[in-house]
Design an enzyme around this catalytic site. Sequence first.
Site, PDB file in Angstrom:
ATOM      1  CD  GLU A 180       4.305  -9.174   2.391  1.00  0.00           C
ATOM      2  OE1 GLU A 180       4.784  -9.968   2.924  1.00  0.00           O
ATOM      3  OE2 GLU A 180       3.877  -7.860   3.580  1.00  0.00           O
ATOM      4  CD  GLU A 199       0.170  -7.749   6.247  1.00  0.00           C
ATOM      5  OE1 GLU A 199       1.140  -6.558   6.672  1.00  0.00           O
ATOM      6  OE2 GLU A 199      -0.496  -8.843   6.381  1.00  0.00           O
TER       7      GLU A 199
END
Length: 459
Positions: A155, A262
């Site tokens: 990220e 995730e």
Amino acid sequence: MMSFGKFILSLLMFSGAFAMQPLSVKGRKFFVNDTQFYLKGVAYQPNVEAEKTNFVIDPLAEANKDNCTRDAKILSDLGANSIRVYAVNASLNHDKCMQAFSNQSIYVFLDLANPKTAIDRSSPTWNIYQYANYTKVIDAFAKYNNTAGFFAGNEVVNNASNSASIAYVRAAIRDSKSYIKANVNRSIPVGYAGADIPYIRTKIANYLACNATKSANDTDSEADFLGYNIYEWCGKSDYVTSGYKDRTEELKNYTVPLFFSEFGCNLVRPRLFTEVAALYGSNMTDVWSGGIVYEYTQETNGYGLINTTSSGEVVLTDDYKNLKKQWAAIKPTTVKKSSYKPSGTAPACPAVASNWEVTSKAFPVTPNATVCSNAVKKLTHCTAKGSPDGETISDTLSELCYYDSDACSSISSNPEQGTYGKYSACSGVQQLSFALDAYTSDHGNDACSWGGVGTLVKN
Ligand SMILES: *[C@@H]1O[C@H](CO)[C@@H](O)[C@H](O)[C@H]1NC(C)=O
Ligand SMILES: *[C@@H]1O[C@H](CO)[C@@H](O)[C@H](O)[C@H]1NC(C)=O
Ligand SMILES: *[C@@H]1O[C@H](CO)[C@@H](O)[C@H](O)[C@H]1NC(C)=O
Ligand SMILES: *[C@@H]1O[C@H](CO)[C@@H](O)[C@H](O)[C@H]1NC(C)=O
Ligand SMILES: *[C@@H]1O[C@H](CO)[C@@H](O)[C@H](O)[C@H]1NC(C)=O
Ligand SMILES: *[C@@H]1O[C@H](CO)[C@@H](O)[C@H](O)[C@H]1NC(C)=O
Ligand SMILES: *[C@@H]1O[C@H](CO)[C@@H](O)[C@H](O)[C@H]1NC(C)=O
Ligand SMILES: *[C@@H]1O[C@H](CO)[C@@H](O)[C@H](O)[C@H]1NC(C)=O
Ligand SMILES: *[C@@H]1O[C@H](CO)[C@@H](O)[C@H](O)[C@H]1NC(C)=O
Ligand SMILES: *[C@@H]1O[C@H](CO)[C@@H](O)[C@H](O)[C@H]1NC(C)=O
Ligand SMILES: *[C@@H]1O[C@H](CO)[C@@H](O)[C@H](O)[C@H]1NC(C)=O
Ligand SMILES: *[C@@H]1O[C@H](CO)[C@@H](O)[C@H](O)[C@H]1NC(C)=O
């Protein structure tokens, strides 16, 4: 004779029952031997909230071997075949924990960065320190067959305004890959775990997988796989309304493996994990290779599959039980590696746009500590030892470069234009030396005392 027989037996047990074959990539799928592999993963970074700045609580370190042995069994019983670990300390020994997970046939996907060495989206770099830390983690983990893959970033981009930081991710992938190629006797894929950002998620995916041979004359800097951290399916959603259908169609031509790095929205509790049937079902398996559920231990954000009582007993949550049921029920179709023929061509590199401030015409330079220190030694006007008292090096550099941007051309970068100074990956002090040397060359010897940091080079 007896002990000789025993020796043979234990050797056989080790190489047979407990040996794990490395994971491999072909086209956009993962394989173990000839069999396709889908991740049934769990994020594993217990105690992350107790971490202090500059200190990583390494879940795979020797000190945690009993937890690893216990948790590997619990994860195996859950049906997991892999874990994702976000930060380790490469100075520590990981043999016992890696063996504990190997004993349960569990692969490890590992982030190469830690909070201190990660690419900072607000001021992105890929420098000699980051390179040294990443490659040290590679050295520490490449020796384990169950090391399945490395994430070069997690990220890093979280908004269009910091899209330029993806250039440093691609450079980190490129250099980690070439380090593995030169130093490791097997291939280990290197990829990225992206945030699920509307408007630019497809650009991120395409930027990391695009063929930049033509534009940047750069081969082998593509991501080997791409993970998406995705929380779109909450409670009893479905394939269409969750957004999974759109995500799958957007990437249906992608050329390297994709998985959820995730998943597991917890807005509706307990979590039912009905998305598992979709993710491993025929709508998605052509494009996706499974995913990693967030996360093993209960922390304050409430995503735990297990909880621990005050006396240290493990308690399985309803989430754990629901996920176990869902994973037990899936039967994803598999292809054989030997008969699988990858199709498709790499995506086109995304063009610079108002929400995409990075070109694919060039990527940041490869950090090389030797090149940096040799070049500093060859400076002929001025060098720096540090910044003035009370000021950071980056502040001093910003002032100097604002005042005389030409002096900073060898250390400056502009991802939108694709210009990366040849010393832009050197340390801060080294960069200050290059800038001050150029500044002194332009303005005369007195200029070396700028900010009180320079020392004239004696000729
Ligand atoms: C690791 O994998 C290699 C290649 O498949 C295999 O030859 C070796 O026995 C494995 N080692 C262990 C310790 O599992
Ligand atoms: C993979 O192949 C090796 C060697 O051929 C074999 O020993 C091993 O059991 C196989 N592993 C799996 C998971 O099929
Ligand atoms: C890694 O472990 C070493 C040895 O215990 C320690 O000195 C160092 O501070 C640790 N580094 C991090 C980032 O936790
Ligand atoms: C792995 O399994 C072997 C064989 O049962 C055992 O001797 C060893 O202690 C296990 N290692 C760990 C760390 O659990
Ligand atoms: C890792 O990065 C830290 C902080 O930037 C640096 O001090 C350290 O020297 C690096 N580690 C290695 C092995 O170079
Ligand atoms: C990338 O493009 C070059 C030339 O444009 C081509 O030769 C090469 O095969 C392409 N690579 C991939 C992986 O598509
Ligand atoms: C591309 O790189 C190769 C090998 O480094 C070099 O020979 C060639 O001149 C480069 N081409 C361009 C257009 O920069
Ligand atoms: C996938 O490839 C096909 C055939 O080249 C093309 O028509 C289609 O637009 C592509 N879809 C996406 C989402 O890139
Ligand atoms: C597959 O997609 C169809 C519609 O696109 C949907 O109705 C169906 O529920 C999906 N299957 C799964 C298992 O999600
Ligand atoms: C986890 O355990 C703590 C106390 O050990 C408790 O307060 C909390 O409610 C538990 N959470 C869940 C989801 O079981
Ligand atoms: C190991 O597990 C115990 C609970 O059984 C927990 O208290 C401890 O924090 C764990 N250690 C790590 C590093 O996660
Ligand atoms: C770093 O530069 C030195 C000197 O030019 C060179 O020998 C070495 O191969 C380079 N290292 C890497 C990893 O590229």
